[in-house]
Design a protein around this motif. Structure first.
Motif: not given
Length: 351
Positions: A114-115, A209-212, A217-218, A242-244
């Protein structure tokens, strides 16, 4: 061995380190204290400062709350086991530990997802950000992040509790659902299917979803100015770290659960096990507290307010920015002179 006779599980991954257990206990206790203190600081700063009552900072506070939840579910028992010659844990305590650690794990990935959505809207659709990220939306996302993992872990734990067991040795530092399933006297097809579905919905799908969102954003940043890219990089870097780090910890833990740990050295197995429950709770508050200027500024502000005023004799040193009054006596007349001092910007102090 029947289910009733297995009243305690034996955590077999603990290595006998002799008298080194005492330095190890001190180091781990200090680490636990740092994790608790750092996350409490983040929570206090965000809750006290009204300018930080925004979705991005609220989600950061959720991460710190979850870190406290997971750490308090793991460290007390772990510190006791470091000083103990035996590493037995009762069934209720073992299943309670499983519930806390697994809900911590799934909560973490849900909050990171969600972040990522929050950053995606802020970067890719900034004009509609305040319309989309309302207080109602934040509450719904928070409820999703906390409630769904609770029911998912509860279902897996219910199936594990019902299994008849033919052993009590768990090859891990802490209790784990998959390790208990391997002790079952009967087939665990249902447990495996439910566990796979839960892993996909709670770990794999949020990860995709985070990768998407970062891919989108890129794409936006490629068409934007360097100033815009710099701001995006500044706000997204802590989340990326944090995610990685968390994703690597999760996959290392899954890898350790699925292989024969006897193939690895005992020290390597222990490090991989501890990475999952130690690195994210320690890394998150440090990354967000040091990298995000608003949080860093308010941490310094809160620390400065906690410092007592210094007094020398009958004179009190006033804080910068206050209105000072000097009384000058000249030939029996009293002249009052007001001196106003404007403090430098906090950003200038930190630069």
């Amino acid at each position: 061995m029947e289910n009733e006779t297995v009243f305690k599980f034996n955590l077999t991954m603990y290595v006998n380190i002799g008298y080194y257990r005492y330095p190890a206990f001190v180091v781990c206790f200090l680490l636990f204290a740092i994790i608790v203190s750092a996350n409490l600081v983040i929570i206090l700063v965000i809750s006290r400062e009204r300018t930080l009552h925004e979705p991005m900072y609220v989600f950061i506070a959720f991460l710190s709350v979850n870190s406290l939840y997971g750490s308090t579910g793991f460290f007390p028992r772990f510190l006791m086991d470091l000083l103990s010659d035996t590493h037995l844990i009762s069934r209720p305590a073992c299943f309670t530990q499983i519930y806390i650690i697994y809900t911590y794990a799934f909560h973490e990935m849900s909050i990171l997802a969600i972040m990522a959505y929050d950053r995606y809207v802020a970067v890719c659709d900034p004009l509609h950000y305040h319309n989309k990220m309302t207080s109602r939306t934040v509450c719904k996302l928070a409820a999703f992040a906390w409630i769904c993992p609770t029911f998912s872990v509860g279902l897996c734990l219910y199936l594990a509790i019902k299994l008849p067991l033919c052993g009590n040795n768990i090859e891990k530092i802490y209790c784990a659902n998959w390790n208990i399933a391997k002790l079952s006297c009967v087939t665990t097809v249902v447990n495996n299917i439910v566990g796979l579905v839960v892993t996909v919905t709670e770990i794999i799908l949020p990860l995709i979803y985070v990768l998407y969102t970062y891919f989108r954003i890129i794409l936006v940043c490629r068409k934007s100015s360097s100033t815009f890219r710099s701001k995006v990089f500044q706000t997204c870097l802590p989340h990326t770290i944090s995610f990685v780090s968390y994703s690597m910890s999760v996959f290392c833990d899954i890898f350790l659960s699925r292989i024969d740990v006897e193939r690895l050295s005992p020290l390597c197995s222990v490090i991989i096990s501890l990475e999952f429950v130690m690195i994210p709770p320690l890394l998150n508050p440090l990354v967000y507290g040091l990298k995000l200027p608003e949080i860093r500024k308010n941490i310094f502000k809160m620390m400065s307010t906690l410092q007592p005023e210094k007094k020398t004799g009958n004179k009190t040193s006033h804080s910068a920015g206050e209105l000072h009054t000097q009384l000058h006596t000249d030939a029996g007349s009293v002249t009052t002179c007001f001196v106003v001092y404007t403090p430098p910007s906090p950003l200038a102090k930190m630069s």
